[in-house]
Design an enzyme around this catalytic site. Structure first.
Site, PDB file in Angstrom:
ATOM      1  N   ARG A  50      45.959   2.614 -20.057  1.00 47.73           N
ATOM      2  CA  ARG A  50      44.789   2.361 -20.075  1.00 47.73           C
ATOM      3  C   ARG A  50      44.166   3.039 -18.392  1.00 47.73           C
ATOM      4  NH1 ARG A  50      43.789  -4.434 -20.489  1.00 47.73           N
ATOM      5  NH2 ARG A  50      44.992  -4.404 -22.151  1.00 47.73           N
ATOM      6  N   ASP A  52      41.878   4.747 -16.585  1.00 50.58           N
ATOM      7  CA  ASP A  52      40.442   4.320 -15.296  1.00 50.58           C
ATOM      8  C   ASP A  52      38.916   5.154 -16.426  1.00 50.58           C
ATOM      9  OD1 ASP A  52      41.424   2.388 -14.510  1.00 50.58           O
ATOM     10  OD2 ASP A  52      41.286   3.484 -12.433  1.00 50.58           O
ATOM     11  N   TYR A 110      52.089  11.002 -13.148  1.00 55.00           N
ATOM     12  CA  TYR A 110      50.410  10.491 -12.197  1.00 55.00           C
ATOM     13  C   TYR A 110      50.250  12.082 -11.223  1.00 55.00           C
ATOM     14  CZ  TYR A 110      48.445   7.194 -15.076  1.00 55.00           C
ATOM     15  OH  TYR A 110      47.691   5.597 -15.743  1.00 55.00           O
ATOM     16  N   ARG A 197      45.280   5.192  -7.365  1.00 55.14           N
ATOM     17  CA  ARG A 197      43.593   6.000  -5.989  1.00 55.14           C
ATOM     18  C   ARG A 197      43.989   5.253  -5.339  1.00 55.14           C
ATOM     19  NH1 ARG A 197      39.315   5.184 -10.766  1.00 55.14           N
ATOM     20  NH2 ARG A 197      37.972   5.174  -8.755  1.00 55.14           N
TER      21      ARG A 197
END
Lengths: 245, 245
Positions: A50, A52, A110, A197
């Site tokens: 998922r 964000d 990522y 993050r």
């Protein structure tokens, strides 16, 4: 029939991947409603993870099952015709029934893109996070080294009520300086909620001198979210790809 | 007081630089209304040139006069606070009263960005034009050679009722291949309406083999818009910068 889909999206306008309550502004929601319109079937599309709200994807992977058979090319064409222009289907293929985009994923990458300066040019404004302070890249690289390998990443997990194992393996963190941009790529077997993050926010604190390299080990071992740095803004993050065996 | 402004914009949402009738959706209109709000004066802002609807700018230059004096930094700050996020003021400076952003410009550079393939990734969709056919770059370079220097560019002018001189000088056309992109940069002393897009459309016809290199000379000499190729899409074009003496 089970179908695998590779897709891109500009997450700027969306509240993330996952359908939440009534809101239609999710990637999953948009995809499901187009596929339902096409097939007349009720669809549940599973993402590899998922993303964000505000996070982008260059190569998200999802799968969904259909009662009736469609040509993969037909599905791709239909989706690209009816999806909004900030979601693009790159590839659709038929896969064995047991394939699950999240459970079978073995590696994900990522990339977090930092603009080195006060304000990025207008074309990158939605895809980079500006950092005006000088960054000590060597210290950031040393701090990243500490994160490599298998650890309990509880300190870097945004979900304080997370009950499952927070053990993950990071295979590589590549920090690349390009002209006015610093790109940090994370490759691992999986990432917890907000993890990339928070890792980035913490590495940035090392880069700006707010934190020392040696603190990284303490943060990891402390297994407490409050020890790590803040979560870096969503818009700088993009899911690059997801790999399967 | 006369002020010079350097600005960037993502032209996607705008009907171009110039105010037309009542529409507020122009770059000039947005700037004027923010400056009028700030100063209470009626403002006319002059651009170095009118970019078409959908065309972007990395370094457009404009100037405007004010009755009362403001600090350049104050103007910049105010504009960036109240302008929409797709228009950014990079620099404001006070200049001599005689300075005019269009009349005094001596050199301009535009870049046309072509995505080599059917569909660009979702992040570049607004800033590149996709070309799926194979391009013969060497032939395009040879055709570009013919355009260098001082010529009457009537054949490449989108305004069929243009009455002034269509003589312009092109100093350089640089064709650069990057991974999946072909960037064509045009530097000249000025460009006619739609000229860069028509030049690009014609060079692309040479690249795809629809046209021969030797035709370029005939097109130029014919001084007739119907001889040249089509106008390439607006979204691939960006005004890079404007130079003054």
């Amino acid at each position: 029939m089970n179908y695998k889909m590779i897709l891109q999206y500009d997450g700027s306008r969306y509240s993330g991947w996952q359908v939440q309550g009534n809101t239609e502004q999710t990637i999953q929601g948009k995809l499901q409603s187009v596929l339902e319109k096409m097939t007349g079937e009720e669809i549940e599309i599973h993402g590899s993870g998922r993303t964000d709200a505000g996070v982008h994807a260059m190569g998200q992977v999802a799968n969904f099952k259909l009662q009736s058979a469609y040509e993969p090319e037909e599905i791709k064409r239909y989706c690209n015709q009816y999806l909004p222009e900030d979601i693009v289907v790159l590839e659709v293929s038929e896969v064995p029934l047991r394939f699950h985009s999240r459970l079978n994923a073995v590696k994900k990458t990522y990339c977090y893109r930092i603009f080195l300066g006060e304000k990025p040019d207008v074309f990158r404004r939605k895809y980079v996070t500006p950092v005006a302070e000088n960054l000590n890249i060597n210290k950031m690289k040393a701090a990243a080294e500490v994160l490599l390998g298998t650890h309990d990443f509880t300190s870097f997990c945004g979900n304080r009520h997370f009950k499952k194992s927070a053990v993950r393996t990071i295979y590589e963190i590549r920090i690349e300086e390009k002209k006015d941009e610093l790109d940090i790529s994370f490759t691992g077997n999986g990432f917890l909620q907000n993890m990339v993050r928070i890792l980035t926010g913490t590495l940035l604190e090392v880069g700006t001198g707010k934190r020392e390299v040696r603190e990284m080990k303490e943060i990891l071992e402390g297994r407490n979210r409050s020890l790590a740095g803040p979560m870096a803004a969503a818009k700088g993050l993009v899911l690059i790809n997801v790999e399967y065996e």
